[in-house]
Design a protein around this motif. Structure first.
Motif, PDB file in Angstrom:
ATOM      1  N   TYR A 192      35.925  35.942  41.865  1.00 43.37           N
ATOM      2  CA  TYR A 192      36.514  34.719  42.428  1.00 43.37           C
ATOM      3  C   TYR A 192      36.643  33.664  41.325  1.00 43.37           C
ATOM      4  N   GLN A 193      35.568  33.511  40.557  1.00 42.32           N
ATOM      5  CA  GLN A 193      35.571  32.542  39.457  1.00 42.32           C
ATOM      6  C   GLN A 193      36.630  32.921  38.423  1.00 42.32           C
ATOM      7  N   TRP A 194      36.702  34.199  38.068  1.00 41.33           N
ATOM      8  CA  TRP A 194      37.664  34.661  37.054  1.00 41.33           C
ATOM      9  C   TRP A 194      39.099  34.395  37.525  1.00 41.33           C
ATOM     10  N   MET A 195      39.386  34.743  38.777  1.00 39.91           N
ATOM     11  CA  MET A 195      40.746  34.537  39.306  1.00 39.91           C
ATOM     12  C   MET A 195      41.114  33.056  39.320  1.00 39.91           C
ATOM     13  N   LYS A 196      40.200  32.204  39.738  1.00 47.18           N
ATOM     14  CA  LYS A 196      40.474  30.769  39.838  1.00 47.18           C
ATOM     15  C   LYS A 196      40.660  30.147  38.458  1.00 47.18           C
ATOM     16  N   LEU A 197      39.785  30.490  37.520  1.00 42.61           N
ATOM     17  CA  LEU A 197      39.840  29.878  36.188  1.00 42.61           C
ATOM     18  C   LEU A 197      41.055  30.334  35.396  1.00 42.61           C
ATOM     19  N   ASN A 198      41.485  31.573  35.622  1.00 41.10           N
ATOM     20  CA  ASN A 198      42.612  32.110  34.861  1.00 41.10           C
ATOM     21  C   ASN A 198      43.932  32.085  35.619  1.00 41.10           C
ATOM     22  N   ASN A 199      43.857  31.732  36.910  1.00 42.63           N
ATOM     23  CA  ASN A 199      45.061  31.742  37.753  1.00 42.63           C
ATOM     24  C   ASN A 199      45.767  33.097  37.665  1.00 42.63           C
ATOM     25  N   LYS A 200      44.961  34.164  37.776  1.00 39.71           N
ATOM     26  CA  LYS A 200      45.486  35.532  37.684  1.00 39.71           C
ATOM     27  C   LYS A 200      44.916  36.388  38.803  1.00 39.71           C
ATOM     28  N   GLU A 201      45.541  37.546  38.980  1.00 43.22           N
ATOM     29  CA  GLU A 201      45.102  38.489  40.002  1.00 43.22           C
ATOM     30  C   GLU A 201      43.846  39.224  39.551  1.00 43.22           C
ATOM     31  N   ASN A 202      43.031  39.654  40.527  1.00 40.54           N
ATOM     32  CA  ASN A 202      41.870  40.491  40.260  1.00 40.54           C
ATOM     33  C   ASN A 202      42.325  41.725  39.473  1.00 40.54           C
ATOM     34  N   PRO A 203      41.785  41.929  38.242  1.00 38.46           N
ATOM     35  CA  PRO A 203      42.235  43.061  37.424  1.00 38.46           C
ATOM     36  C   PRO A 203      42.043  44.417  38.105  1.00 38.46           C
ATOM     37  N   PHE A 204      40.989  44.564  38.910  1.00 38.97           N
ATOM     38  CA  PHE A 204      40.735  45.846  39.557  1.00 38.97           C
ATOM     39  C   PHE A 204      41.726  46.120  40.681  1.00 38.97           C
ATOM     40  N   TYR A 205      42.331  45.072  41.204  1.00 39.46           N
ATOM     41  CA  TYR A 205      43.391  45.247  42.203  1.00 39.46           C
ATOM     42  C   TYR A 205      44.730  45.459  41.505  1.00 39.46           C
ATOM     43  N   GLU A 206      45.014  44.612  40.512  1.00 39.55           N
ATOM     44  CA  GLU A 206      46.307  44.685  39.812  1.00 39.55           C
ATOM     45  C   GLU A 206      46.458  45.991  39.044  1.00 39.55           C
ATOM     46  N   TYR A 207      45.367  46.461  38.443  1.00 38.41           N
ATOM     47  CA  TYR A 207      45.423  47.678  37.628  1.00 38.41           C
ATOM     48  C   TYR A 207      44.584  48.793  38.277  1.00 38.41           C
ATOM     49  N   TYR A 208      44.713  48.903  39.572  1.00 34.38           N
ATOM     50  CA  TYR A 208      43.922  49.866  40.342  1.00 34.38           C
ATOM     51  C   TYR A 208      44.147  51.305  39.876  1.00 34.38           C
ATOM     52  N   ASP A 209      45.368  51.618  39.484  1.00 32.78           N
ATOM     53  CA  ASP A 209      45.657  52.982  39.020  1.00 32.78           C
ATOM     54  C   ASP A 209      44.836  53.324  37.776  1.00 32.78           C
ATOM     55  N   ARG A 210      44.600  52.342  36.938  1.00 34.60           N
ATOM     56  CA  ARG A 210      43.774  52.546  35.737  1.00 34.60           C
ATOM     57  C   ARG A 210      42.337  52.875  36.153  1.00 34.60           C
ATOM     58  N   LEU A 211      41.859  52.195  37.169  1.00 32.80           N
ATOM     59  CA  LEU A 211      40.523  52.450  37.693  1.00 32.80           C
ATOM     60  C   LEU A 211      40.430  53.870  38.250  1.00 32.80           C
ATOM     61  N   LEU A 212      41.436  54.280  38.987  1.00 34.78           N
ATOM     62  CA  LEU A 212      41.438  55.616  39.573  1.00 34.78           C
ATOM     63  C   LEU A 212      41.455  56.709  38.506  1.00 34.78           C
ATOM     64  N   GLU A 213      42.178  56.479  37.432  1.00 36.66           N
ATOM     65  CA  GLU A 213      42.229  57.473  36.349  1.00 36.66           C
ATOM     66  C   GLU A 213      40.849  57.696  35.748  1.00 36.66           C
ATOM     67  N   ILE A 214      40.092  56.602  35.579  1.00 37.51           N
ATOM     68  CA  ILE A 214      38.740  56.727  35.017  1.00 37.51           C
ATOM     69  C   ILE A 214      37.845  57.493  35.990  1.00 37.51           C
ATOM     70  N   CYS A 215      37.901  57.132  37.255  1.00 36.78           N
ATOM     71  CA  CYS A 215      37.063  57.799  38.263  1.00 36.78           C
ATOM     72  C   CYS A 215      37.384  59.284  38.349  1.00 36.78           C
ATOM     73  N   LYS A 216      38.664  59.599  38.298  1.00 35.86           N
ATOM     74  CA  LYS A 216      39.096  60.997  38.382  1.00 35.86           C
ATOM     75  C   LYS A 216      38.627  61.798  37.163  1.00 35.86           C
ATOM     76  N   LYS A 217      38.637  61.182  36.020  1.00 37.24           N
ATOM     77  CA  LYS A 217      38.258  61.845  34.770  1.00 37.24           C
ATOM     78  C   LYS A 217      36.822  62.366  34.816  1.00 37.24           C
ATOM     79  N   TYR A 218      35.929  61.589  35.405  1.00 34.47           N
ATOM     80  CA  TYR A 218      34.503  61.945  35.424  1.00 34.47           C
ATOM     81  C   TYR A 218      34.023  62.392  36.809  1.00 34.47           C
ATOM     82  N   ASP A 219      34.904  62.389  37.787  1.00 37.79           N
ATOM     83  CA  ASP A 219      34.556  62.618  39.197  1.00 37.79           C
ATOM     84  C   ASP A 219      33.497  61.618  39.651  1.00 37.79           C
ATOM     85  N   VAL A 220      33.839  60.349  39.525  1.00 41.42           N
ATOM     86  CA  VAL A 220      32.983  59.263  40.000  1.00 41.42           C
ATOM     87  C   VAL A 220      33.517  58.788  41.348  1.00 41.42           C
TER      88      VAL A 220
END
Length: 425
Positions: A192-220
């Motif tokens: 919440y603090q990061w989004m407000k201070l930077n006026n940007k979207e939550n990186p884990f929402y905006e770049y969710y596909d990047r998160l999924l690639e990491i999880c898939k790589k290690y089966d997390v």
């Protein structure tokens, strides 16, 4: 046949080593387990790099699982104490351990934990990003966050909590619906603090596909965090909580498309009469994904006794669809739990989970209770102690007040009804 994740294996009809271990410990067939993993209704968090892991399933039709939180902090920095908690958690049969360390050499501690533990390990990489980089929240970059996620996965963590559903729309809903306790999630407050201070979207929402690639790589397994969980019963089931849950449901389907396993994290503080509704809403909006709840705590007035308020809520939640209970200790809201707090919280939560399994009709759940009742009916104290969920405490209480006739206890003495019936028989 090759597979990337447990879900990918299930969709291909592959029966993995971890699935075999689950079938040994649950009243579920091989075919049904594969089906439910493929559907996303059961997960087996099992990182490819966690070499001594025993597979544990979480989800529909399985026994309710219990998680213990540990971790070092700046004010209470002792890796030795936290590793002793791990020993106690294993002794008292926790199903999972979450490392919430926020200070010191977190990587060294995390790797030691993974090497030690045969049960699944979870973390919240966002906490570690703050500790690791020592930057102001505003100055953390998207790459900073994802580098820490990958490091945790590479180290062997089986599930990670990521607050991907707390996006700018969720934050706006929060701003427009004032709460008594605002944001009580540590990871949620940082985002919440990061989004407000930077006026940007939550990186884990905006770049969710990047998160999924990491999880898939290690089966997390991705544990989609509830950054907007209510921190008071007044704030429960409010627009902010439901808004985030809607996004978590959408993110769940996207993860399944990539064969990434998903759990949904839930409240929080919920009054007794709203628990069933919350379980139904989560299962509906998140398509039957396993539900991982903190408590829920059913009243806000009991600091020092929140293991009880949470066990009450946990039993109701799990008997109505929750699959995984995060323990709450007597130290909740007050301080970092010590080893005695940890034990009290774990036992209370295991009692709640077992009570729920009886209510859910989990095959074999009542067998333990029936064995205890048989031992009581025979005044077989040694057997009662062996069956007790906390053998040490039962023996301690018994020894503290012994009757003249050691066949009975000092509550009834010679008037013991079981003794009298045995004499008649």
């Amino acid at each position: 046949m090759n597979y990337t994740t447990q879900m990918d294996a299930a969709k291909k009809g592959i029966f993995t080593k971890q699935m075999e271990e689950v079938v040994k410990n649950e009243a579920i067939s091989k075919e049904k387990l594969i089906q439910k993993i493929a559907e996303g209704k059961i997960v087996i968090p099992a990182n490819k790099n966690h070499k001594n892991l025993i597979g544990i399933g979480v989800g529909e039709g399985l026994k309710t699982k219990v998680n213990v939180n540990i971790g070092v902090s700046e004010d209470e920095y002792s890796e030795i104490k936290e590793l002793k908690k791990v020993e106690k958690a294993l002794e008292y049969k926790a199903d999972a351990i979450m490392d919430l360390s926020i200070f010191g050499d977190t990587k060294k501690f995390r790797k030691k934990l993974i090497e030690t533990s045969p049960i699944m390990i979870g973390t919240v990489p966002m906490y570690d990003a703050v500790a690791k980089y020592g930057k102001n929240i505003k100055d953390m970059t998207v790459d900073d966050l994802f580098e820490v996620v990958e490091e945790h996965c590479q180290d062997g963590v089986d599930f990670i909590t990521v607050h991907a559903g707390f996006n700018r729309i969720s934050a706006e809903r929060l701003d427009n619906n004032k709460r008594l306790t605002h944001v009580v999630s540590r990871g949620g407050s940082i985002l919440y603090q990061w989004m407000k201070l930077n006026n940007k979207e939550n990186p884990f929402y905006e770049y969710y596909d990047r998160l999924l690639e990491i999880c898939k790589k290690y089966d997390v397994t991705l544990s989609l965090g509830d950054g907007l969980r209510p921190g008071s019963i007044k704030d429960s089931t409010d627009p902010s909580q439901i808004q985030e849950l809607l996004f978590l449901g959408e993110l769940t389907k996207r993860a399944w498309e990539e064969n990434v396993q998903v759990m949904i994290e839930g409240p929080g503080h919920i009054p007794l009469h709203e628990i069933v509704t919350n379980m139904q809403i989560e299962k509906k909006l998140c398509h039957g994904a396993p539900f991982y709840v903190l408590g829920p705590v059913v009243t806000d007035i009991a600091p020092g006794y929140d293991h009880i308020t949470a066990a009450i809520g946990g039993a109701i939640a799990a008997s109505n669809g929750a699959d995984f209970l995060c323990y709450v200790t007597p130290a909740e809201h007050l301080r970092l739990p010590d080893i005695d707090d940890m034990k009290e919280g774990l036992i209370a939560t295991r009692i709640a989970a077992h009570a729920a399994d009886i209510a859910k009709g989990i095959k074999g759940a009542k067998d333990w209770d029936n064995a205890m009742s048989k031992a009581r009916g025979e005044l077989n104290w040694a057997k009662m102690f062996d069956l007790a969920i906390d053998k040490e405490k039962a023996i301690e209480y018994r020894k503290s007040s012994m009757p003249e006739n050691d066949e009975v206890c000092t509550m009834c003495g010679d008037m013991c009804p079981i003794k009298r019936i045995k004499e008649v028989e």
